[in-house]
Design a protein around this motif. Structure first.
Motif, PDB file in Angstrom:
ATOM      1  N   ALA A 199      55.644  51.568  10.279  1.00  0.00           N
ATOM      2  CA  ALA A 199      55.169  50.469   9.460  1.00  0.00           C
ATOM      3  C   ALA A 199      53.597  50.718   9.068  1.00  0.00           C
ATOM      4  CB  ALA A 199      55.485  49.027  10.000  1.00  0.00           C
ATOM      5  N   ARG A 200      52.835  51.022  10.133  1.00  0.00           N
ATOM      6  CA  ARG A 200      51.445  51.119   9.742  1.00  0.00           C
ATOM      7  C   ARG A 200      51.277  52.449   8.918  1.00  0.00           C
ATOM      8  NH1 ARG A 200      50.875  49.099  15.335  1.00  0.00           N
ATOM      9  NH2 ARG A 200      50.981  51.313  16.146  1.00  0.00           N
ATOM     10  N   ASP A 201      52.068  53.552   9.355  1.00  0.00           N
ATOM     11  CA  ASP A 201      52.069  54.899   8.407  1.00  0.00           C
ATOM     12  C   ASP A 201      52.395  54.503   6.925  1.00  0.00           C
ATOM     13  OD1 ASP A 201      51.059  56.096  10.746  1.00  0.00           O
ATOM     14  OD2 ASP A 201      52.823  57.089  11.176  1.00  0.00           O
ATOM     15  N   ALA A 202      53.272  53.761   6.931  1.00  0.00           N
ATOM     16  CA  ALA A 202      53.971  53.443   5.391  1.00  0.00           C
ATOM     17  C   ALA A 202      53.009  52.563   4.650  1.00  0.00           C
ATOM     18  CB  ALA A 202      55.435  52.696   5.734  1.00  0.00           C
ATOM     19  N   ASN A 203      52.169  51.523   5.382  1.00  0.00           N
ATOM     20  CA  ASN A 203      51.320  50.841   4.754  1.00  0.00           C
ATOM     21  C   ASN A 203      50.075  51.564   4.265  1.00  0.00           C
ATOM     22  OD1 ASN A 203      52.789  48.283   4.902  1.00  0.00           O
ATOM     23  ND2 ASN A 203      51.812  47.822   6.951  1.00  0.00           N
ATOM     24  N   ALA A 204      49.659  52.415   5.321  1.00  0.00           N
ATOM     25  CA  ALA A 204      48.600  53.497   4.956  1.00  0.00           C
ATOM     26  C   ALA A 204      48.882  54.033   3.758  1.00  0.00           C
ATOM     27  CB  ALA A 204      48.096  54.269   5.918  1.00  0.00           C
ATOM     28  N   ARG A 205      50.093  54.725   3.636  1.00  0.00           N
ATOM     29  CA  ARG A 205      50.462  55.776   2.556  1.00  0.00           C
ATOM     30  C   ARG A 205      50.384  54.764   1.312  1.00  0.00           C
ATOM     31  NH1 ARG A 205      54.267  57.510   6.158  1.00  0.00           N
ATOM     32  NH2 ARG A 205      55.814  56.487   5.395  1.00  0.00           N
ATOM     33  N   ALA A 206      51.048  53.648   1.096  1.00  0.00           N
ATOM     34  CA  ALA A 206      51.176  52.710   0.125  1.00  0.00           C
ATOM     35  C   ALA A 206      49.583  52.345  -0.343  1.00  0.00           C
ATOM     36  CB  ALA A 206      51.948  51.540   0.597  1.00  0.00           C
ATOM     37  N   GLU A 207      48.843  52.048   0.770  1.00  0.00           N
ATOM     38  CA  GLU A 207      47.404  51.833   0.150  1.00  0.00           C
ATOM     39  C   GLU A 207      46.746  53.031  -0.594  1.00  0.00           C
ATOM     40  OE1 GLU A 207      43.992  49.453  -0.255  1.00  0.00           O
ATOM     41  OE2 GLU A 207      46.180  48.892   0.417  1.00  0.00           O
TER      42      GLU A 207
END
Length: 117
Positions: A29-37
């Motif tokens: 989830a953190r990785d996905a949020n970082a990619r989304a950011e």
């Protein structure tokens, strides 16, 4: 008692596996949020670049339209001048076309004058 111990060990193992899966999901989830950011930042930068390009194109369009208006105004002036010259030429050509007739009339008048003498 052994059955309870085995049951507790099984439950502990399930809990550990669940915790590992939870940690993995949190990391994903953190990785996905970082990619989304990052994607959001890139999209905003691209939007700003496109906005700047649009502004440049609009400025070019305004300049081109202004130049077109100036050229059209000059063209209208040249067209009016051409019409004036064309009218003048037509007038002069019609007068030139009358010259042979006027010469004949003039000659006839001169002959009459000579005959009257």
């Amino acid at each position: 008692m052994d059955a309870i111990k085995k049951k507790m060990q099984g439950m502990k193992l399930e809990k550990d596996n669940a915790m590992d899966r939870a940690l993995l999901c949190e990391q994903q989830a953190r990785d996905a949020n970082a990619r989304a950011e990052k994607a959001s930042i890139l999209a905003e930068e691209e939007a700003r670049a496109l906005q700047k390009k649009i502004q440049t194109i609009e400025n070019d369009l305004d300049q081109t339209q202004e130049a077109l208006m100036q050229v059209n105004a000059k063209l209208e002036e040249k067209d009016k001048a051409l019409q004036n010259v064309s009218t003048l030429c037509n007038t002069r050509f019609s007068k030139i076309e009358q010259v042979p007739t006027l010469v004949i009339v003039w000659n006839k008048e001169k002959e009459k004058e000579v005959d009257l003498r």
